[in-house]
Design an enzyme around this catalytic site. Structure first.
Site, PDB file in Angstrom:
ATOM      1  CG  HIS A  89      -6.739 -62.307  33.950  1.00  0.00           C
ATOM      2  ND1 HIS A  89      -5.451 -62.683  33.686  1.00  0.00           N
ATOM      3  CD2 HIS A  89      -6.716 -61.682  35.163  1.00  0.00           C
ATOM      4  CE1 HIS A  89      -4.669 -62.336  34.710  1.00  0.00           C
ATOM      5  NE2 HIS A  89      -5.405 -61.716  35.603  1.00  0.00           N
ATOM      6  CD  GLU A 129     -12.251 -56.421  11.923  1.00  0.00           C
ATOM      7  OE1 GLU A 129     -12.361 -56.337  10.681  1.00  0.00           O
ATOM      8  OE2 GLU A 129     -12.838 -57.279  12.612  1.00  0.00           O
ATOM      9  CE  LYS A 172     -19.735 -61.916  10.879  1.00  0.00           C
ATOM     10  NZ  LYS A 172     -18.577 -61.156  10.427  1.00  0.00           N
TER      11      LYS A 172
END
Length: 422
Positions: free
Chosen positions: A144, A289, A282
């Site tokens: 979860h 992806e 970043k």
């Protein structure tokens, strides 16, 4: 336009058909040899630019079949210095209605065996090798998306590998079904205008053209093969399953790579490009992806194939071109995705050992191992207190139970818990 493999399959069909017709004494030797020579140039991808027909055409794919007939007839006529007819000679004993279903199977088999299987095998090998290299590294398990009992990091990767191996088993079964060819059913499945031995000889010639690597054989029921696309639906379904597995693997990698400070940061994926046009420093998880997006596309292709396969109106499916297009697109998307996932993500990611050890030491869920000794309620109390006070579970357990610290260290050893407490 269609993929090169689909166009090549049309060339192979025309080559094998011409050879079968020659064996049946239905065509003169000179014509047959000229057609085979021209068809060979097509299946060797020398004339792909001469196949501009759009995928979205008549549902039988007649336009593409005639495209192949005319290209091959023109080449053969020039080479042999005699008139060769696209319909009477190149298309002899055939119909678009059996050529295109046959081309779907042959091209899917080509791309599956030459592209997808090697890519899938390499990805499985990369994951297994990585799992072996990180064996014994214990990390916090998650259910979860919440902290759970510890696991050996290698087991997480072995689960991925097991998914992929299971998919490979199913694809191997379906690969054999692609060798059952509809060629010989001609217009409606009855075999009108084709010799009764044509389908048998055609399959034999296709086997020879494969270098005897593939054992082709005629379909058991031509009416079935022309009117329905069951095999394409089954193959697309397993390609979808493989896409779902790749998406799961990609998302696990994304989550584990999240951070580096405010996320999970179990691993560090190799930096491939700047991750932001505005935020310096970043770095984004490019490969997972990209693979997730390709997987989503494959799932969409499966919907298209499912809808198209329902268009088997009486004796012919009339959405054959879009089935071919999406099936081959899925195979190629998955092949490319697995190649980059293997080379630029699985093989190159680094384990953040400090982060793994830190999260493990503070994991209150380790107290689950004490359930049989102190009971669920007491264990829950200790877990909540350790979490609230941000203290190691062993410290709190030592205060709240009569168990010694040495005993607790033995019971709560993450490496033992990762093996089921053994």
């Amino acid at each position: 336009p269609f993929t090169k493999s689909f166009v090549s399959s049309l060339g192979l069909i025309k080559d094998a058909a011409s050879k079968a017709n020659l064996r049946l004494k239905l065509i003169p030797s000179k014509k047959s040899k000229a057609i085979s020579k021209a068809a060979k140039e097509v299946w060797q991808e020398k004339h792909h630019h001469e196949f501009p027909i759009d995928v979205f055409q008549t549902g039988s794919g007649t336009s593409s079949n005639m495209n192949a007939n005319e290209v091959i007839a023109n080449i053969a006529t020039k080479n042999a210095k005699l008139e060769i007819s696209p319909n009477d000679d190149v298309n002899m004993s055939q119909s678009s209605n059996d050529v295109i279903p046959t081309a779907i199977k042959i091209s899917a088999h080509m791309d599956l065996t030459k592209k997808l299987f090697p890519a899938l095998d390499d990805l499985i090998k990369s994951i297994d090798n990585k799992a072996e290299s990180i064996k014994g590294i214990i990390k916090t398990g998650r259910t979860h998306l919440m902290d759970a009992m510890p696991i050996d990091f290698s087991e997480e990767l072995k689960a991925w590998s097991s998914q992929l191996k299971s998919s490979k088993e199913m694809l191997n079964i379906l690969e054999k079904k692609l060798l059952e060819l509809p060629q010989g059913g001609t217009a409606v499945g009855s075999g009108i205008n084709a010799h009764k031995q044509f389908s048998k000889y055609f399959a034999q010639e296709m086997t020879k053209l494969s270098g005897n690597k593939c054992k082709y054989y005629p379909a058991k029921n031509f009416y079935h093969e022309l009117s329905a696309q069951d095999c394409s639906v089954q193959l697309s379904g397993e390609l979808k399953n493989l896409a779902v597995a790749l998406m799961k693997i990609s998302n696990d990698l994304r989550w584990m790579n999240s951070g580096p400070l405010a996320g999970i940061s179990d691993i560090e994926l190799k930096a491939l490009q700047p991750g932001s046009s505005i935020m310096p420093g970043k770095v984004n998880p490019v490969i997972p992806e990209a693979v997730a997006m390709a997987s989503a596309d494959v799932i969409g292709n499966d919907v298209t194939i499912t809808v198209a396969a329902q268009s088997g109106s009486f004796q012919l499916n009339v959405m054959l071109p879009v089935i071919a297009y999406n099936l081959l697109k899925s195979i190629n998307l998955l092949s490319g995705s697995m190649n980059v996932l293997s080379k630029k993500a699985i093989k190159t990611f680094k384990v953040n050992h400090k982060n793994l050890e830190l999260s493990l030491s503070k994991n209150p869920i380790l107290v689950t191992a004490l359930n049989p000794i102190i009971g669920y309620e007491k264990a829950a109390l200790i877990a909540k207190k350790a979490y609230k006070e941000k203290r190691p579970i062993i410290e709190v357990a030592a205060e709240e139970t009569e168990l010694s610290k040495a005993k607790l260290e033995k019971l709560l050893d993450p490496s033992k818990l990762a093996r089921g407490g053994i």
